[in-house]
Design a protein around this motif. Structure first.
Motif, PDB file in Angstrom:
ATOM      1  N   SER A  70       0.939  -1.248  -0.154  1.00  0.00           N
ATOM      2  CA  SER A  70       0.146  -0.044   0.125  1.00  0.00           C
ATOM      3  C   SER A  70       0.864   1.433   0.020  1.00  0.00           C
ATOM      4  O   SER A  70       0.415   2.392   0.494  1.00  0.00           O
ATOM      5  CB  SER A  70      -1.046   0.106   1.158  1.00  0.00           C
ATOM      6  OG  SER A  70      -0.247  -0.090   2.562  1.00  0.00           O
ATOM      7  N   TRP A 114      -4.428  -5.384  -2.760  1.00  0.00           N
ATOM      8  CA  TRP A 114      -4.046  -3.712  -2.754  1.00  0.00           C
ATOM      9  C   TRP A 114      -2.591  -3.793  -3.512  1.00  0.00           C
ATOM     10  O   TRP A 114      -1.633  -4.197  -2.696  1.00  0.00           O
ATOM     11  CB  TRP A 114      -4.244  -2.962  -1.478  1.00  0.00           C
ATOM     12  CG  TRP A 114      -5.409  -2.949  -1.204  1.00  0.00           C
ATOM     13  CD1 TRP A 114      -5.943  -3.536   0.091  1.00  0.00           C
ATOM     14  CD2 TRP A 114      -6.655  -2.350  -1.811  1.00  0.00           C
ATOM     15  NE1 TRP A 114      -7.119  -3.264   0.317  1.00  0.00           N
ATOM     16  CE2 TRP A 114      -7.924  -2.428  -0.856  1.00  0.00           C
ATOM     17  CE3 TRP A 114      -6.786  -1.542  -2.949  1.00  0.00           C
ATOM     18  CZ2 TRP A 114      -8.967  -1.961  -0.931  1.00  0.00           C
ATOM     19  CZ3 TRP A 114      -8.227  -0.933  -2.955  1.00  0.00           C
ATOM     20  CH2 TRP A 114      -9.144  -1.207  -2.081  1.00  0.00           C
ATOM     21  N   ILE A 116      -1.248  -0.191  -4.284  1.00  0.00           N
ATOM     22  CA  ILE A 116      -1.683   1.048  -4.228  1.00  0.00           C
ATOM     23  C   ILE A 116      -0.426   2.087  -4.031  1.00  0.00           C
ATOM     24  O   ILE A 116       0.379   1.915  -3.185  1.00  0.00           O
ATOM     25  CB  ILE A 116      -2.650   1.198  -3.106  1.00  0.00           C
ATOM     26  CG1 ILE A 116      -4.092   0.393  -3.211  1.00  0.00           C
ATOM     27  CG2 ILE A 116      -2.883   2.716  -2.730  1.00  0.00           C
ATOM     28  CD1 ILE A 116      -4.771   1.202  -4.511  1.00  0.00           C
ATOM     29  N   HIS A 120       1.891   0.450  -5.892  1.00  0.00           N
ATOM     30  CA  HIS A 120       1.603   0.520  -7.272  1.00  0.00           C
ATOM     31  C   HIS A 120       2.673   0.469  -8.105  1.00  0.00           C
ATOM     32  O   HIS A 120       3.171  -0.150  -8.772  1.00  0.00           O
ATOM     33  CB  HIS A 120       0.324   1.425  -7.622  1.00  0.00           C
ATOM     34  CG  HIS A 120       0.102   1.116  -9.080  1.00  0.00           C
ATOM     35  ND1 HIS A 120       0.450   1.839 -10.094  1.00  0.00           N
ATOM     36  CD2 HIS A 120      -0.920   0.214  -9.642  1.00  0.00           C
ATOM     37  CE1 HIS A 120      -0.428   1.269 -11.111  1.00  0.00           C
ATOM     38  NE2 HIS A 120      -1.207   0.490 -10.831  1.00  0.00           N
ATOM     39  N   ARG A 136      -6.246  -4.980  -6.687  1.00  0.00           N
ATOM     40  CA  ARG A 136      -7.046  -3.603  -6.917  1.00  0.00           C
ATOM     41  C   ARG A 136      -5.905  -2.700  -7.056  1.00  0.00           C
ATOM     42  O   ARG A 136      -5.048  -2.749  -6.293  1.00  0.00           O
ATOM     43  CB  ARG A 136      -7.912  -3.309  -5.767  1.00  0.00           C
ATOM     44  CG  ARG A 136      -9.214  -3.997  -6.005  1.00  0.00           C
ATOM     45  CD  ARG A 136     -10.224  -3.398  -5.084  1.00  0.00           C
ATOM     46  NE  ARG A 136     -10.664  -2.020  -5.422  1.00  0.00           N
ATOM     47  CZ  ARG A 136     -11.865  -1.822  -6.253  1.00  0.00           C
ATOM     48  NH1 ARG A 136     -12.115  -2.994  -6.864  1.00  0.00           N
ATOM     49  NH2 ARG A 136     -12.125  -0.774  -6.482  1.00  0.00           N
ATOM     50  N   GLY A 138      -3.990   1.321  -8.001  1.00  0.00           N
ATOM     51  CA  GLY A 138      -4.391   2.612  -8.284  1.00  0.00           C
ATOM     52  C   GLY A 138      -3.221   3.559  -7.566  1.00  0.00           C
ATOM     53  O   GLY A 138      -2.322   3.081  -6.717  1.00  0.00           O
ATOM     54  N   THR A 140      -2.664   7.057  -5.155  1.00  0.00           N
ATOM     55  CA  THR A 140      -3.272   7.861  -4.331  1.00  0.00           C
ATOM     56  C   THR A 140      -2.474   9.251  -3.917  1.00  0.00           C
ATOM     57  O   THR A 140      -3.291   9.854  -3.294  1.00  0.00           O
ATOM     58  CB  THR A 140      -3.376   7.303  -2.758  1.00  0.00           C
ATOM     59  OG1 THR A 140      -2.034   7.092  -2.242  1.00  0.00           O
ATOM     60  CG2 THR A 140      -4.209   5.919  -3.009  1.00  0.00           C
ATOM     61  N   CYS A 172      -7.226   9.312  -9.279  1.00  0.00           N
ATOM     62  CA  CYS A 172      -6.768   8.327  -8.146  1.00  0.00           C
ATOM     63  C   CYS A 172      -7.850   7.331  -7.961  1.00  0.00           C
ATOM     64  O   CYS A 172      -8.406   7.167  -6.703  1.00  0.00           O
ATOM     65  CB  CYS A 172      -6.731   9.045  -6.640  1.00  0.00           C
ATOM     66  SG  CYS A 172      -5.170  10.221  -6.881  1.00  0.00           S
ATOM     67  N   GLN A 174      -9.511   3.365  -8.335  1.00  0.00           N
ATOM     68  CA  GLN A 174      -8.939   2.144  -8.221  1.00  0.00           C
ATOM     69  C   GLN A 174      -9.694   1.192  -9.308  1.00  0.00           C
ATOM     70  O   GLN A 174     -10.777   1.263  -9.924  1.00  0.00           O
ATOM     71  CB  GLN A 174      -9.332   1.438  -6.499  1.00  0.00           C
ATOM     72  CG  GLN A 174      -8.727   2.189  -5.627  1.00  0.00           C
ATOM     73  CD  GLN A 174      -9.253   1.939  -4.216  1.00  0.00           C
ATOM     74  OE1 GLN A 174     -10.338   1.485  -4.224  1.00  0.00           O
ATOM     75  NE2 GLN A 174      -8.857   2.524  -3.282  1.00  0.00           N
TER      76      GLN A 174
END
Ligand code: 2NE
Length: 270
Positions: A70, A114, A116, A120, A136, A138, A140, A172, A174
């Motif tokens: 994350s 995640w 993220i 990510h 998932r 994305g 942030t 931002c 997901q």
């Protein structure tokens, strides 16, 4: 699959199965957010993988099945960077990104849950990504007062295209595993309970290939994008290959024997 420990760390697991090394962030309580120590340990593990001639492919992942990573641990984000025990603010994940990109062995992101923020970006810089169906993806940064304008922006844009990369950073949002597959952000999506089995099967396919060919290909893919650093990698591999030749060895031998080199017998290829 029975993974054997290579070295004990505090915030990662570092194991191997034959010629496959696995580096796994072990902070599932915070969805595998990284601290400066996590990153320092991953860098050390990557360097070990680079040096060890029995390791041919590296899996990067996170423990727990609910998150790959994350991003930076916001609870240790201080004034100018992420702060560890030495109280120095750092962004050492940027160093890790460069190592993942330049290490002359394939690195596969194995993503469950995640991926993220800075997590990510870590999967983006890996050579391949295999995602579980619960993954998932994305960024942030603009939500939490951060951004990655390096590989996180420019290489992401090379992977998914400029419009999509700008959407990912500006909104931002997901994206689920199927959406990631559709935009070319991941190579394959599998059920969560098949993630490791599939990733290891890909590793075994790769391990059957010529390691020098893989090494040359990785640096060739990088060379086009990475400017002088990319050319340096590719050229370093050319030097490695040249050093293996009798022609190059004649130069070294002549120097060591304090005589003129005789390159006359070596062909001048068309
Ligand atoms: C990942 C996400 C969307 C998951 O949401 P959810 O609801 O499934 O889980 P939850 O409850 O938010 O997270 C579980 C626990 O993990 C902690 C949370 O605070 C929570 O702790 P407790 O409340 O249970 O105590 N946690 C999760 N991510 C964390 C993090 N990055 N740092 C510290 N604690 C974290 C949701 O958790 C989320 O959005 N997380 C934050 C993602 C994020 O913004 N990451 C930083 C981006 S900036 C960055 O990584 C970066 C950069 O941009 C440039 C250079 C270097 C780094």
């Amino acid at each position: 699959i029975s993974w054997t420990p290579i070295k004990e760390f505090k915030e990662i697991l570092f194991t191997q199965f034959g010629s496959i090394a696995k580096i796994s962030i072990n902070r599932p309580q915070v969805h595998n957010a990284f601290t400066p120590l996590t990153v320092q340990e991953m860098i050390e593990a990557m360097r070990t993988c680079q040096d060890r001639t029995d390791i041919g492919v590296i899996i990067l992942t996170g423990e727990g099945g609910r998150a790959f990573c994350s991003g930076g641990d916001q609870s240790v984000r201080g004034h100018g960077g992420y702060v560890g025990e030495d109280t120095v603010p750092r962004l050492n994940v940027l160093e890790l990104q460069k190592i993942i990109r330049s290490i002359p062995k394939p690195v596969i992101a194995m993503v469950a849950g995640w991926a993220i923020g800075g997590g990510h970006v870590l999967h983006v810089v890996c050579d391949l990504t295999i995602a579980a169906d619960n993954a998932r993806f994305g960024q942030t940064g603009p939500n939490v007062g951060s951004f990655d304008g390096g590989f996180g922006a420019s290489y992401l844009a090379r992977v998914v295209g400029q419009k999509k990369a700008r959407e990912i950073w500006f909104l931002c949002d997901q994206y689920d595993a199927q959406e990631a597959l559709d935009m070319g952000l991941v190579n394959k999506v599998v059920p969560l309970d098949k993630l490791e089995e599939t990733t290891v099967a890909w590793c075994h396919k790769i391990l059957q290939k010529s390691p020098l060919a893989l090494r040359m290909l990785k640096s060739s893919f990088n060379a086009e994008l990475d400017g002088q650093a990319g050319i340096q990698e590719l050229a370093g591999n050319a030097t490695l290959l040249y050093y293996l030749s009798d022609e190059a060895k004649e130069g070294r031998n002549a120097y060591m024997e304090k005589r003129q080199p005789d390159f006359s017998k070596f062909p001048k290829f068309p």
